[in-house]
Write a protein that holds these residues in place. Structure first.
Motif, PDB file in Angstrom:
ATOM      1  N   VAL A   1      -0.645  18.746  -8.669  1.00  0.00           N
ATOM      2  CA  VAL A   1      -1.051  20.022  -9.266  1.00  0.00           C
ATOM      3  C   VAL A   1      -0.698  21.194  -8.344  1.00  0.00           C
ATOM      4  CG1 VAL A   1      -3.055  21.393 -10.004  1.00  0.00           C
ATOM      5  CG2 VAL A   1      -2.860  18.997 -10.694  1.00  0.00           C
ATOM      6  N   ALA A   2      -0.882  21.005  -7.047  1.00  0.00           N
ATOM      7  CA  ALA A   2      -0.603  22.064  -6.071  1.00  0.00           C
ATOM      8  C   ALA A   2       0.888  22.210  -5.766  1.00  0.00           C
ATOM      9  CB  ALA A   2      -1.373  21.787  -4.771  1.00  0.00           C
ATOM     10  N   GLY A   3       1.691  21.234  -6.183  1.00  0.00           N
ATOM     11  CA  GLY A   3       3.121  21.281  -5.910  1.00  0.00           C
ATOM     12  C   GLY A   3       3.490  20.865  -4.490  1.00  0.00           C
ATOM     13  N   THR A   4       2.610  20.101  -3.833  1.00  0.00           N
ATOM     14  CA  THR A   4       2.856  19.724  -2.446  1.00  0.00           C
ATOM     15  C   THR A   4       3.222  18.246  -2.273  1.00  0.00           C
ATOM     16  OG1 THR A   4       0.489  19.351  -2.109  1.00  0.00           O
ATOM     17  CG2 THR A   4       1.347  21.531  -1.527  1.00  0.00           C
ATOM     18  N   TRP A   5       3.091  17.450  -3.302  1.00  0.00           N
ATOM     19  CA  TRP A   5       3.288  16.008  -3.188  1.00  0.00           C
ATOM     20  C   TRP A   5       4.669  15.648  -2.653  1.00  0.00           C
ATOM     21  CZ3 TRP A   5       1.734  11.524  -2.123  1.00  0.00           C
ATOM     22  CH2 TRP A   5       2.320  10.355  -2.600  1.00  0.00           C
ATOM     23  N   SER A   6       5.715  16.251  -3.165  1.00  0.00           N
ATOM     24  CA  SER A   6       7.070  15.879  -2.756  1.00  0.00           C
ATOM     25  C   SER A   6       7.416  16.338  -1.341  1.00  0.00           C
ATOM     26  CB  SER A   6       8.102  16.416  -3.743  1.00  0.00           C
ATOM     27  OG  SER A   6       8.069  17.827  -3.749  1.00  0.00           O
ATOM     28  N   ARG A   7       6.579  17.161  -0.736  1.00  0.00           N
ATOM     29  CA  ARG A   7       6.806  17.602   0.645  1.00  0.00           C
ATOM     30  C   ARG A   7       6.271  16.601   1.668  1.00  0.00           C
ATOM     31  NH1 ARG A   7       9.058  22.768   2.441  1.00  0.00           N
ATOM     32  NH2 ARG A   7       9.624  23.813   0.521  1.00  0.00           N
ATOM     33  N   LEU A   8       5.479  15.636   1.227  1.00  0.00           N
ATOM     34  CA  LEU A   8       5.018  14.586   2.132  1.00  0.00           C
ATOM     35  C   LEU A   8       6.107  13.525   2.157  1.00  0.00           C
ATOM     36  CD1 LEU A   8       2.672  13.790   3.978  1.00  0.00           C
ATOM     37  CD2 LEU A   8       1.734  12.489   2.081  1.00  0.00           C
ATOM     38  N   LYS A   9       6.673  13.289   3.337  1.00  0.00           N
ATOM     39  CA  LYS A   9       7.840  12.429   3.471  1.00  0.00           C
ATOM     40  C   LYS A   9       7.640  11.438   4.604  1.00  0.00           C
ATOM     41  CE  LYS A   9      10.880  16.132   1.923  1.00  0.00           C
ATOM     42  NZ  LYS A   9      12.058  16.941   2.262  1.00  0.00           N
TER      43      LYS A   9
END
Length: 169
Positions: free
Chosen positions: A119-127
């Motif tokens: 929802v926050a748009g941060t999921w794909s930034r966790l790598k």
């Protein structure tokens, strides 16, 4: 490995869980310690499922960075399906949040963190770090979102040095 600041919000839990594997080469695992189990609310009996979840998360974080998993794992969606979420609405102010439908297990807390990050748009930034001997989780704060290593000073420098030396041969 990383000197970076922790991931935002609930992603800090996901990052911390993935990073419990201290040494990918030797398999040293901090989940074997009572302190780490307490941090995640785990018992000895929970360890196999927690490790499976951790490696599934790692594979997903490698995918976020554009890399294949380092070994076959149970798909993350399959594991998170065991922890359905519901929308809870606060009658006082009408605010809404995704919460676990049944319990506060580690899988439910991870599912909640993933949903909130989506929802926050941060999921794909966790790598996960692309270095084969690392795969440490990190939150990519680079402007373009194209970070490749948990630490430019360690894993990034090693990769660049290997490429440099390969040119000389």
């Amino acid at each position: 490995m990383s000197e970076r600041s922790p991931a935002p919000g609930g992603l800090e839990l996901v990052e911390a869980l993935v990073n419990t594997l201290l040494d990918i080469g030797t398999g040293a695992d901090s989940l074997d310690t009572p302190q780490a189990r307490a941090r995640f609310g785990l018992t000895e009996d929970d360890l196999p499922a927690a490790r499976e979840l951790r490696e599934s998360l790692r594979a997903t974080l490698l995918a976020h960075a554009g890399h294949p998993p380092h070994r076959p794992v149970t798909p993350l969606a399959e594991l998170l399906a065991a922890a359905p979420l519901v929308v809870a609405v606060d009658p006082a102010d009408g605010s809404a949040a995704l919460v676990p439908a049944r319990d506060g297990t580690l899988v439910a807390r991870v599912a909640t963190a993933v949903a909130q990050a989506l929802v926050a748009g941060t999921w794909s930034r966790l790598k996960a770090c692309e270095a084969a001997d690392c795969h440490w989780a990190y939150y990519d704060r680079s402007p373009a979102g194209r970070g490749r290593w948990c630490s430019m000073q360690v894993c990034g420098a090693r990769a660049k040095m290997r490429r440099y030396r390969a040119k000389d041969t």
